[in-house]
Write an enzyme that holds these catalytic residues in place. Structure first.
Site, mmCIF file in Angstrom:
data_model
loop_
_atom_site.group_PDB
_atom_site.id
_atom_site.type_symbol
_atom_site.label_atom_id
_atom_site.label_comp_id
_atom_site.label_asym_id
_atom_site.label_seq_id
_atom_site.Cartn_x
_atom_site.Cartn_y
_atom_site.Cartn_z
ATOM 1 N N TYR A 123 -6.343 2.670 -15.669
ATOM 2 C CA TYR A 123 -6.561 3.251 -14.343
ATOM 3 C C TYR A 123 -6.617 4.777 -14.354
ATOM 4 C CZ TYR A 123 -4.434 -1.244 -12.833
ATOM 5 O OH TYR A 123 -4.105 -2.549 -12.652
ATOM 6 N N TYR B 60 3.824 -2.599 -13.027
ATOM 7 C CA TYR B 60 2.566 -2.844 -13.735
ATOM 8 C C TYR B 60 2.570 -2.233 -15.135
ATOM 9 C CZ TYR B 60 1.531 -4.003 -8.959
ATOM 10 O OH TYR B 60 1.609 -4.546 -7.708
ATOM 11 N N GLY C 99 0.838 -1.196 0.000
ATOM 12 C CA GLY C 99 0.000 0.000 0.000
ATOM 13 C C GLY C 99 0.870 1.242 0.000
ATOM 14 N N GLU D 104 5.011 -6.655 1.528
ATOM 15 C CA GLU D 104 5.085 -7.148 0.150
ATOM 16 C C GLU D 104 5.048 -5.993 -0.843
ATOM 17 O OE1 GLU D 104 2.069 -10.770 1.363
ATOM 18 O OE2 GLU D 104 1.377 -9.043 0.227
ATOM 19 N N PRO D 105 6.066 -5.165 -0.852
ATOM 20 C CA PRO D 105 6.037 -4.017 -1.752
ATOM 21 C C PRO D 105 6.290 -4.421 -3.204
ATOM 22 C CG PRO D 105 8.144 -4.134 -0.613
ATOM 23 C CD PRO D 105 7.300 -5.239 -0.052
ATOM 24 N N GLY D 106 5.492 -3.882 -4.088
ATOM 25 C CA GLY D 106 5.744 -4.060 -5.514
ATOM 26 C C GLY D 106 6.147 -2.710 -6.079
ATOM 27 N N ARG E 83 -1.608 1.436 -18.241
ATOM 28 C CA ARG E 83 -2.047 2.086 -17.004
ATOM 29 C C ARG E 83 -2.818 3.400 -17.230
ATOM 30 N NH1 ARG E 83 0.597 3.716 -13.183
ATOM 31 N NH2 ARG E 83 -0.460 2.763 -11.429
ATOM 32 N N CYS F 40 -5.337 0.667 -32.786
ATOM 33 C CA CYS F 40 -6.632 1.099 -33.297
ATOM 34 C C CYS F 40 -7.682 1.041 -32.202
ATOM 35 C CB CYS F 40 -7.004 0.274 -34.512
ATOM 36 S SG CYS F 40 -5.876 0.656 -35.865
ATOM 37 N N GLU F 41 -7.460 1.862 -31.215
ATOM 38 C CA GLU F 41 -8.357 2.122 -30.081
ATOM 39 C C GLU F 41 -7.980 3.545 -29.679
ATOM 40 O OE1 GLU F 41 -10.396 -0.079 -28.357
ATOM 41 O OE2 GLU F 41 -9.707 -1.977 -29.221
HETATM 42 C C1 LIG Z 1 -0.179 -6.755 -5.759
HETATM 43 C C2 LIG Z 1 0.092 -7.177 -4.390
HETATM 44 C C3 LIG Z 1 1.079 -6.514 -3.637
HETATM 45 C C4 LIG Z 1 1.880 -5.344 -4.149
HETATM 46 O O1 LIG Z 1 1.177 -4.154 -4.186
HETATM 47 P P1 LIG Z 1 1.911 -2.776 -4.572
HETATM 48 O O2 LIG Z 1 0.848 -1.767 -4.538
HETATM 49 O O3 LIG Z 1 2.504 -2.949 -5.931
HETATM 50 O O4 LIG Z 1 2.986 -2.554 -3.577
HETATM 51 C C5 LIG Z 1 1.301 -6.983 -2.361
HETATM 52 N N1 LIG Z 1 0.608 -8.037 -1.850
HETATM 53 C C6 LIG Z 1 -0.334 -8.683 -2.555
HETATM 54 C C7 LIG Z 1 -1.054 -9.828 -1.953
HETATM 55 C C8 LIG Z 1 -0.635 -8.273 -3.845
HETATM 56 O O5 LIG Z 1 -1.582 -8.909 -4.536
#
Ligand SMILES: *Cc1c(COP(=O)(O)O)cnc(C)c1O
Length: 410
Positions: free
Chosen positions: A302, A356, A218, A259-261, A298, A328-329
């Site tokens: 979004y 993403y 988050g 769990e940072p992405g 994105r 073609c969109e």
């Molecule tokens: C996608 C996801 C994340 C990563 O979220 P970010 O907003 O990219 O940090 C972490 N945990 C779970 C379970 C997810 O599905």
């Protein structure tokens, strides 16, 4: 990254191309890790779905990160990158019991988010430790208002169903070793996040054999000037105190997980595209680029804002452009955006293109997915080749079942 390096990469590898700056990933990892340095055991599991190139998985693993995965294929990618099964957590939603069993058999930590699978899995495999994903029903609203319990999401087991969980655990004799939440909600509002954490702590008290509490993600990063981002340092300080207090109360040193992405990879990424055409209409000037929603969805999916810079002419006079794709969109990246003057053939860069972006790319309009390059120690490394025509046809089965229409000659 400097413009001249981005330009050189576009020249060497062609366009469009994704570029990732490893030093940014490293500094973001260190920043988050430092914010929790007063917690004895911290585990950062990188969310693979944000950007799943093997080189990126190897890089984050070399820093000490594990992986957060949402499909068995992501688990396999992690293993292919050399990540140990014990450093991977599997947090899927809506996948089959069979897939969860297969992943558990690999030695990966599984995380279950519904009562039905929990009961089935616990009955069949009471000895495999399981983490439970909780839905704390916490939402950040305007003005720091906290709303609880009126929104339903498909993720997690509701906190109102804890009695059910406890009954299943008792009946099956299964071992719950972790509690997890990932609300996706902003940690922009640290207080809201802390509030959700309290619900997690309350839940944790019901389980006597926990090893970890996983707070999901988050973390917000800035996408444009003036954007607020998660104050990781303040957040770290507050949650650290609360977490350490909880461990004392619980009577055991637990591991704190995240769990940072996006936080780790978003700002490390640049997506380079070439301007094919500058098209003046009566209302705007379009810059049409050699990519589209097939490679970076994105903005259309979004409504996300990605800064755009003209790396070929960074100091040029600022003008207004609507940057659009070749699909073609209606694939509009930006509407009436100030960008330094664009000439056909210029290379532009979309910023924040690490998370993403490539991982959501497709072959729509039968275009090839782009190449990916890792910028590491001042050198460009190709980490994924651009697709070729063969990639478009290799899984298609050529059937020979249509008889030719014979043209009648009159
Ligand atoms: C996608 C996801 C994340 C990563 O979220 P970010 O907003 O990219 O940090 C972490 N945990 C779970 C379970 C997810 O599905």
């Amino acid at each position: 990254m400097e413009n001249k390096n981005l330009l050189a990469i576009a020249r060497e590898f062609g366009s469009p191309v994704y570029v990732y700056d490893s030093s940014k990933i490293v500094s973001q990892y260190n920043r988050l890790n430092d914010a929790f340095k007063k917690v004895k055991q911290v585990k950062l599991n990188y969310a693979v779905k944000a950007l799943s190139n093997l080189a990126i998985l190897k890089l984050v693993n070399s820093l000490g990160a594990g992986l957060d995965t949402v499909s068995i294929q992501e688990v396999q990618l992690g293993l292919a990158a050399g990540v140990k099964p014990g450093d991977i957590i599997f947090t899927p939603n809506g996948v089959s019991l069979e897939e969860i069993e297969e992943v558990a058999a690999m030695g990966v930590q599984i995380n279950i988010d519904n009562l039905s699978i929990l009961e089935q899995f616990g009955t069949k495999h009471p000895n495999v430790p399981v983490c439970i994903r909780i839905n704390p029903h916490v939402l950040a609203g305007g003005n720091s208002k906290i709303s609880v319990g009126h929104i339903d999401s498909k993720f997690g087991i509701s906190i109102h169903q804890i009695p059910h969980i406890l009954r299943i655990v008792e009946n099956t004799g299964m071992n719950i070793n972790g509690i997890h939440m990932h609300t996706g909600s902003d940690i922009l509002d640290v207080e809201v996040f802390l509030y959700a954490s309290e619900i997690l702590f309350e839940t944790a008290k019901h389980f006597k054999d926990l090893d970890f509490i996983d707070f999901g993600s988050g973390f917000k990063v800035p996408y444009k000037e003036g954007d607020i981002e998660t104050n990781v340092e303040e957040f770290g300080e507050k949650l650290t105190k609360r977490f350490n207090d909880f461990c004392k109360e619980y009577g055991k040193e637990l591991t704190l997980g995240f769990e940072p992405g996006k936080f780790l990879v978003s700002e490390a990424g640049y997506f380079l595209a070439k301007v094919n055409v500058v098209k003046q209409t009566t209302s705007t000037v379009f810059a049409g680029v050699d990519t589209g929603l097939n490679h970076l969805i994105r903005p259309m999916f979004y409504g996300s804002h990605h800064e755009i810079i003209n790396v070929s002419n960074p100091e040029g006079r600022q003008r207004f452009y609507s940057v659009v794709g070749y699909i073609c969109e209606t694939d509009t990246f930006a509407t009436n955006r100030r960008i330094s003057e664009i000439t056909e053939g210029d290379i532009i860069a979309f910023k924040n293109a690490g998370a993403y972006c490539f991982s959501m790319a497709s072959n729509y309009n039968s275009r090839f997915r782009p190449a990916e390059v890792l910028w590491h120690n001042n050198e460009a490394h190709l980490i994924r080749q651009r697709e070729t025509f063969e990639d478009l046809t290799k899984n298609q089965v050529d059937v020979d079942i249509f008889s030719k229409v014979v043209e009648k000659v009159s």
